[in-house]
Design a protein around this motif. Structure first.
Motif, mmCIF file in Angstrom:
data_model
loop_
_atom_site.group_PDB
_atom_site.id
_atom_site.type_symbol
_atom_site.label_atom_id
_atom_site.label_comp_id
_atom_site.label_asym_id
_atom_site.label_seq_id
_atom_site.Cartn_x
_atom_site.Cartn_y
_atom_site.Cartn_z
ATOM 1 N N VAL F 160 0.933 -1.210 -0.081
ATOM 2 C CA VAL F 160 -0.028 -0.109 0.101
ATOM 3 C C VAL F 160 0.915 1.211 0.157
ATOM 4 O O VAL F 160 1.722 1.488 0.926
ATOM 5 N N ALA F 161 0.717 2.026 -0.996
ATOM 6 C CA ALA F 161 1.593 3.267 -1.102
ATOM 7 C C ALA F 161 0.980 4.270 -0.941
ATOM 8 O O ALA F 161 -0.058 4.898 -1.316
ATOM 9 N N VAL F 162 1.617 5.387 0.248
ATOM 10 C CA VAL F 162 1.043 6.346 0.584
ATOM 11 C C VAL F 162 2.141 7.520 0.274
ATOM 12 O O VAL F 162 3.388 7.725 0.703
ATOM 13 N N PRO F 163 1.662 8.447 -0.771
ATOM 14 C CA PRO F 163 2.533 9.813 -1.073
ATOM 15 C C PRO F 163 2.155 10.661 -0.120
ATOM 16 O O PRO F 163 1.253 10.786 0.620
ATOM 17 N N THR F 164 3.591 11.314 0.474
ATOM 18 C CA THR F 164 3.193 12.408 1.337
ATOM 19 C C THR F 164 3.461 13.518 0.336
ATOM 20 O O THR F 164 4.222 13.905 -0.452
ATOM 21 N N SER F 165 3.113 14.862 1.100
ATOM 22 C CA SER F 165 3.262 16.097 0.519
ATOM 23 C C SER F 165 4.887 16.718 1.010
ATOM 24 O O SER F 165 5.090 17.997 0.591
ATOM 25 N N ALA F 186 7.014 -2.423 -11.046
ATOM 26 C CA ALA F 186 6.656 -3.435 -10.108
ATOM 27 C C ALA F 186 5.162 -3.583 -9.986
ATOM 28 O O ALA F 186 4.659 -2.514 -9.453
ATOM 29 N N PRO F 187 4.602 -4.680 -10.183
ATOM 30 C CA PRO F 187 3.162 -4.807 -9.832
ATOM 31 C C PRO F 187 2.991 -5.153 -8.578
ATOM 32 O O PRO F 187 3.827 -5.277 -7.804
ATOM 33 N N GLY F 188 1.596 -4.937 -8.065
ATOM 34 C CA GLY F 188 1.462 -5.332 -6.450
ATOM 35 C C GLY F 188 1.579 -4.112 -5.542
ATOM 36 O O GLY F 188 1.673 -4.118 -4.405
ATOM 37 N N VAL F 189 1.165 -2.726 -6.231
ATOM 38 C CA VAL F 189 1.340 -1.548 -5.402
ATOM 39 C C VAL F 189 -0.333 -1.000 -5.753
ATOM 40 O O VAL F 189 -0.437 -0.552 -6.684
ATOM 41 N N GLY F 190 -0.868 -0.657 -4.474
ATOM 42 C CA GLY F 190 -2.208 -0.178 -4.613
ATOM 43 C C GLY F 190 -1.796 1.536 -3.591
ATOM 44 O O GLY F 190 -1.281 1.572 -2.762
ATOM 45 N N VAL F 191 -2.379 2.462 -4.311
ATOM 46 C CA VAL F 191 -2.107 3.726 -3.977
ATOM 47 C C VAL F 191 -3.287 4.404 -3.330
ATOM 48 O O VAL F 191 -4.436 4.251 -3.843
ATOM 49 N N VAL F 192 -2.953 5.304 -2.162
ATOM 50 C CA VAL F 192 -4.192 6.017 -1.485
ATOM 51 C C VAL F 192 -3.827 7.490 -1.743
ATOM 52 O O VAL F 192 -2.866 7.843 -2.253
ATOM 53 N N ASN F 193 -4.577 8.410 -1.144
ATOM 54 C CA ASN F 193 -4.330 9.715 -1.264
ATOM 55 C C ASN F 193 -3.103 10.345 -0.573
ATOM 56 O O ASN F 193 -2.646 9.720 0.312
ATOM 57 N N ILE F 194 -2.743 11.475 -1.219
ATOM 58 C CA ILE F 194 -1.498 11.822 -0.404
ATOM 59 C C ILE F 194 -1.917 12.314 1.096
ATOM 60 O O ILE F 194 -2.814 13.036 1.291
#
Ligand SMILES: Nc1ncnc2c1ncn2[C@@H]1O[C@H](COP(=O)(O)O)[C@@H](O)[C@H]1O
Ligand SMILES: Nc1ncnc2c1ncn2[C@@H]1O[C@H](COP(=O)(O)O)[C@@H](O)[C@H]1O
Ligand SMILES: Nc1ncnc2c1ncn2[C@@H]1O[C@H](COP(=O)(O)O)[C@@H](O)[C@H]1O
Ligand SMILES: Nc1ncnc2c1ncn2[C@@H]1O[C@H](COP(=O)(O)O)[C@@H](O)[C@H]1O
Ligand SMILES: [Mg+2]
Ligand SMILES: [Mg+2]
Ligand SMILES: [Mg+2]
Ligand SMILES: [Mg+2]
Ligand SMILES: [Mg+2]
Ligand SMILES: [Mg+2]
Ligand SMILES: [Mg+2]
Ligand SMILES: [Mg+2]
Lengths: 213, 213, 213, 213, 213, 213, 213, 213
Positions: F160-165, F186-194
């Motif tokens: 689970v990828a969480v981008p930050t500001s 790479a497959p296998g990455v689900g992203v949520v909001n910043i």
């Protein structure tokens, strides 16, 4: 092969000649018999590219709607939990099918739920039982991209959201759907790239994989 | 005054001194008695600006949550159809109330429906009767902005969608909600600017206005 | 059929074969006679797709400029208020006609006002009488997208603004016109998606619908 | 000094101390008497920065609304054609005044036309005579930014369009107005940066400059 | 005809048949002899569209590089000041020529300066004399869009900047050049839409027009 | 309570008074004893908001770095698989800790891996064993956002990828990191909001939940 | 010729006829023998454009994969340091080869390292020795664009990052890769335009040039 | 320490307390005497953060304009080629000085060239000799960002372009300058992040480093 899963060849932007070479190398690597567990998926293959691959690997399974080929053709015996793939309509079907077949070839049982748009809630409410049986749900949606958030509000399983480029104008090639999904009011939604049915199915298959111990 | 409707003064970006001058001019124009039908709305007035206006027009109605003042304070006798304003939660309430009060001061009966987010469909389904009684519905939503499309699928009346800047990150100050609404799968949705509760209530009041004949 | 209105089939992105199948299903559903009130619109149909539909439904009405087909061909007897559709020039005409025909097939009387750009104000001022007779006005505009705001300043009826992708460079495929419309100085403007003539006509038809009571 | 025109010091982002140093250098350079033709404008000076400059150059002219100071305080004797500056309302006035004073200090006669928004066409039509006397017109507008295109349709003189950041939501800090102006249907519009009243007034002064011959 | 200037027909997005109809109407309107001062420009005409127009108006002047046709073919006797059009290379030439011919057909003397990119400053410095003779300068540039700012720093005349879509990647179809021009460090630059050679030439012709008195 | 999980109150944009009211309602609802399984998380609470909540619920657990409060303070007995949360440095720590605590309060065992940026690969390679023990991994990253893709290439578990500001300039408040994650090779990455640590931890807890059977 | 380096002709957007003319002029300028050091590169030449150039300069070296031609065909004797060009896969190869050949024709020794994506770190770690021998490294990457940052963390030499338009959806034609590179956590990365293999190779050749002293 | 270069601590977004802890750890690591070659730079330190660091490391060198501290205070003996840093004016000076000091502390001789904007070419032409002595040039520019391209056209050395957020309106916080630099007509320009003086100086120091042999 990445951590035990099927290998994928992304066909868009590769020439038929390049794909023929990749397919030949593959066939030669496994000349001595059926490769046990070494499955390859060819994704985003249009008719011309599919023909080039089938030329070399005539027994490959070809799923034209999903623009996908698999070789060897048989998916593995399913293990782990159920993967449900849901979408609103026929425009999103190619991506939804790509997701479903990817999950299937990575070893999961799959079920497809179509025609469940948010403009007619009764249809999605009628399928809640199916959705609640899933260990992972892939929701594919273009235009307003609102379906994954509605589904996530109805179930406890993780939702993998796949935005599609279906739409026009202010859909900005899937950007609008992508943003909707990232801003989903219901928690439990992980988003992948626009039109990335392969990635969505792959992630769902990982989520629903049999637990190691 | 625009074609029979209340006049509006947008207070954001005006100084308290400027607003005091505007209020004074207004009071003087109507020094000889209650103006018949000449209502003025002060919108987006924070506490400091509201105080400046009340200084000059102490009998103005002040609705702090909606950041709105009306003078003279009484709304007109309602005519035309019902305007329903719906939103998901407390964060969107200031914009929703601004829409409701605007419609009310333009002469419509209004009703407010809160706490009807798409992550819990049962709540909105429980309010369908109210929604179906409306001649025009204003739906206010931030984050994923999916609510107007769900509402439009449940009713025949026109839906005025007001995106809000509620959210963070990839909500891009309301841009995500705005795009969702423009891409609504259900027809019958007209969109106004982000956080434009005044505009949403105004349009709904026009839609629900008594027919000229 | 959505709440009593005509059903619509969006043809872009569907193959002629898929459209032929949809048309066949439709014809079979109504094999026993003219369907009362069950009208279907085929929108965004280019020549090839229109031919496929006419193959199956030869009596469908085909309006090539609007890229629209209707079956059965006759629009319903008009009820409710007048819908006026306005645009500046020939480039916006396909979208304007799509809006007008949609409103007509949803049961409204319609009138088309062309050649009323903001660079020549006298032309629009000459048509104010027509605009003021409308219960709902659809204004279609590309490039600077300024026309709906000018029209909204001249009338009391709600204005449905349809941005088009007409333009080049910094028009960004209709984005510039869309933003102009959302920022309209005059209240009373509701915006739909870029090039969405169908959605604009649908919303106007709902606004101008006969009042229930 | 750039080709005979006044020099400008952009005060935003300079500290009061830095501005005091610049002002001192200026005063010393011209210690021996009034500089003939060597005028300096201080632009975008808030109260604190203006005070620092006035400390050193107490006879400078300070125009707080335009956030501008000029030293020496007297503008040159006007030559060339008339520059008209037009805007819709009080929010755009600081930028409009900055444009007007810049043109004035660069040596042009100027006239200011306010309260001419496109939502009320009669007001702008009432000022056409003034607009037609101009050799160059600066039109300042925020929100939908539609005013310059309307003005350009009414006159033969070049129009310098200055978008402002006035607005909210989908105005995107002046981006919407900027795009509208770049897509103006009427030819004869040149656009400068958002809120760049100085640049707009400068360009207009150059356009209206006395012809060399 | 807009205030004494040539009329323009934008050919992009019009079919050859539509253009033939427009040309025919034009010819018929002036059947009784050479129209005095009633010139028409056809802009953005590719080969197919140009052929359609020449079919009806065989004596029209066709400038294929500028994708422009003029009828009647002779430009008016020049009046007012000189318009200089400058650009860096062959890629920007079609837009530069469109600007030059537009200014020429609106009645100005024109001169074209090519091959003056900012990566080789000596070339532009060698042409300063020509630039300084102009009453208005059109500078056409793609990619980094830096040329207009450099030119504006060398002259006193107004500069009309025309960004082009020449470039790739992060040029974003002319967006990068457009932003550069709007942020020009030198004052005296007015910007028009991307690839808008017609608009640039029109504005320059207005700036350089003979003064009324 | 959403399907058996803790309820969350998003504190940003709520006033201390509003939060005090919410906390009071909560306390009263459970006045008769410790609520079994009815845990509430207060997220994004700055010092002032945290104090307001602690005023009413003095026994709440307050984690200032994660800006989170939990009441009742004890997390549930952990079940299901391990959730590992990884990030590169101290700037991303608040979001990483919010993710970890959310997963912990939703009932998972958690482990935190810090200081594993991609500019020093040896550090992340040294932690591969920990990463491979996880049933779900949350990777938090700002600036280039490249870490989740690197991690996903090293493990079989979903990421689970969480981008930050975190970042500046062309990081565009987390947009750059978000795009990187959506384009992960790479497959296998689900992203949520910043900056959505709460959402990332929630999704990971769902993925690692004990299987129903 | 720019400061002693090969001249480049950008072929995209030039017609075969224009290129034939350029090639002819070149041949004539050097009719009297092999030009010493006066090399010309033709970049971005598709098959049709390459044929036109070879027509006139039959002895030019044609590298179809890199879409590049060089005349005279022999590169100069290499001087200065080694330039290494690295990329992840076959899709980025055309741009990588354009970079390599440009550096080679500007006089550097070059080496190409392919198949080193960040999803399989072992492959890049296996090539560290080669990377550490370079005086300048060009790293070409699409999709997530994360490779240059990883490489910069492993070496002391400057890294020239070339984003490519390889990818789909949220890669936004190379924008995502570009932003990743600009936000690289490791210092020592300079970025050029999307798909600009020529520019990347040119800059690397300048960095690795023999030192003047 | 990264490959022999100074370590950097980015102070923005770190609290004074966190910085005090980092400084203390640093001092303790080197308690036994002056660290040979182990220099640390603190970048983007405002007054409050600088004070916290100086509290712990009172002998650190503090350069307030560049918002930078170095400890130990003495830069290394310079080796390699000259690094020249150029910018147009006082607004860009903090970033330019940050670049210069970084290069200096990484071991290069440096020279600063200010007041060389493109609106006055004579000033930059007067400094060509200095520019041509450099082994690497850092060019810092905001607003139109055109300076690096002009410089690259005048020299053979690599140019490191640092866009700044100086400007307003359509400069979009440095985005316009960034795009200009990526689209530079002259080859030989590598771009770093907006306001990234540290990164620009670091890259230039690497380019100008003494050659290994
Ligand atoms: N349809 C797809 N969408 C996104 N990524 C894909 C797709 N198919 C394959 N991939 C990824 O791309 C890699 C193969 O790329 P390539 O080596 O260019 O064929 C695989 O390992 C997958 O991770
Ligand atoms: N308000 C303004 N807006 C835009 N540019 C300005 C403004 N004021 C001054 N300038 C320009 O900025 C230059 C002065 O900048 P500086 O040297 O930083 O004071 C002048 O020569 C003008 O070209
Ligand atoms: N830190 C957070 N980030 C994103 N979403 C959150 C966060 N905290 C709570 N939420 C969501 O916001 C909802 C509560 O919003 P509210 O009713 O405004 O307090 C919860 O049900 C969560 O789904
Ligand atoms: N592939 C390329 N990508 C970017 N710039 C290039 C490329 N090839 C040539 N150039 C630049 O474009 C200039 C030539 O442009 P032109 O005169 O249009 O052929 C050269 O001097 C190079 O600086
Ligand atoms: Mg859920
Ligand atoms: Mg509806
Ligand atoms: Mg218009
Ligand atoms: Mg109106
Ligand atoms: Mg005009
Ligand atoms: Mg000038
Ligand atoms: Mg490095
Ligand atoms: Mg150079």
């Amino acid at each position: 092969r990445r951590r035990g899963y099927a290998e994928a060849v992304f066909c868009e932007g590769k020439s038929p000649a390049q794909l023929r070479a990749i397919a030949t190398a593959l066939r030669e690597r496994h000349a001595d018999g059926a490769p046990a567990g070494a499955r390859t998926l060819f994704t985003r293959a249009d008719e011309e590219r599919a023909a080039a691959i089938l030329d070399v690997l005539p027994d490959a399974r070809h799923e034209p709607e999903a623009r996908l080929l698999a070789w060897p053709p048989e998916p593995p015996e399913p293990t782990g939990g159920l993967v449900v793939v849901a979408c609103a309509g026929t425009s999103d079907l190619p991506v939804a099918r790509e997701a479903e077949l990817t999950a299937r070839y990575l070893g999961r049982r799959t079920e497809l739920v179509v025609d469940v748009g948010i403009a007619g809630l009764h249809r999605i409410l009628a399928r809640v039982d199916t959705l609640r049986r899933a260990a992972a749900i892939v929701v594919v949606a273009g235009m307003d991209g609102a379906l994954p958030g509605v589904v996530a509000g109805l179930v406890s399983a993780p939702v993998v959201a796949v935005p599609t480029s279906v739409g026009y104008g202010a859909s900005f090639q899937g950007m609008a759907a992508l943003l909707t999904m990232l801003n989903s009011c219901a928690p439990g939604v992980g988003v992948v790239n626009i039109d990335n049915g392969y990635g969505g199915g792959h992630l769902a298959a990982q989520i629903a994989a049999p637990r190691p111990e």
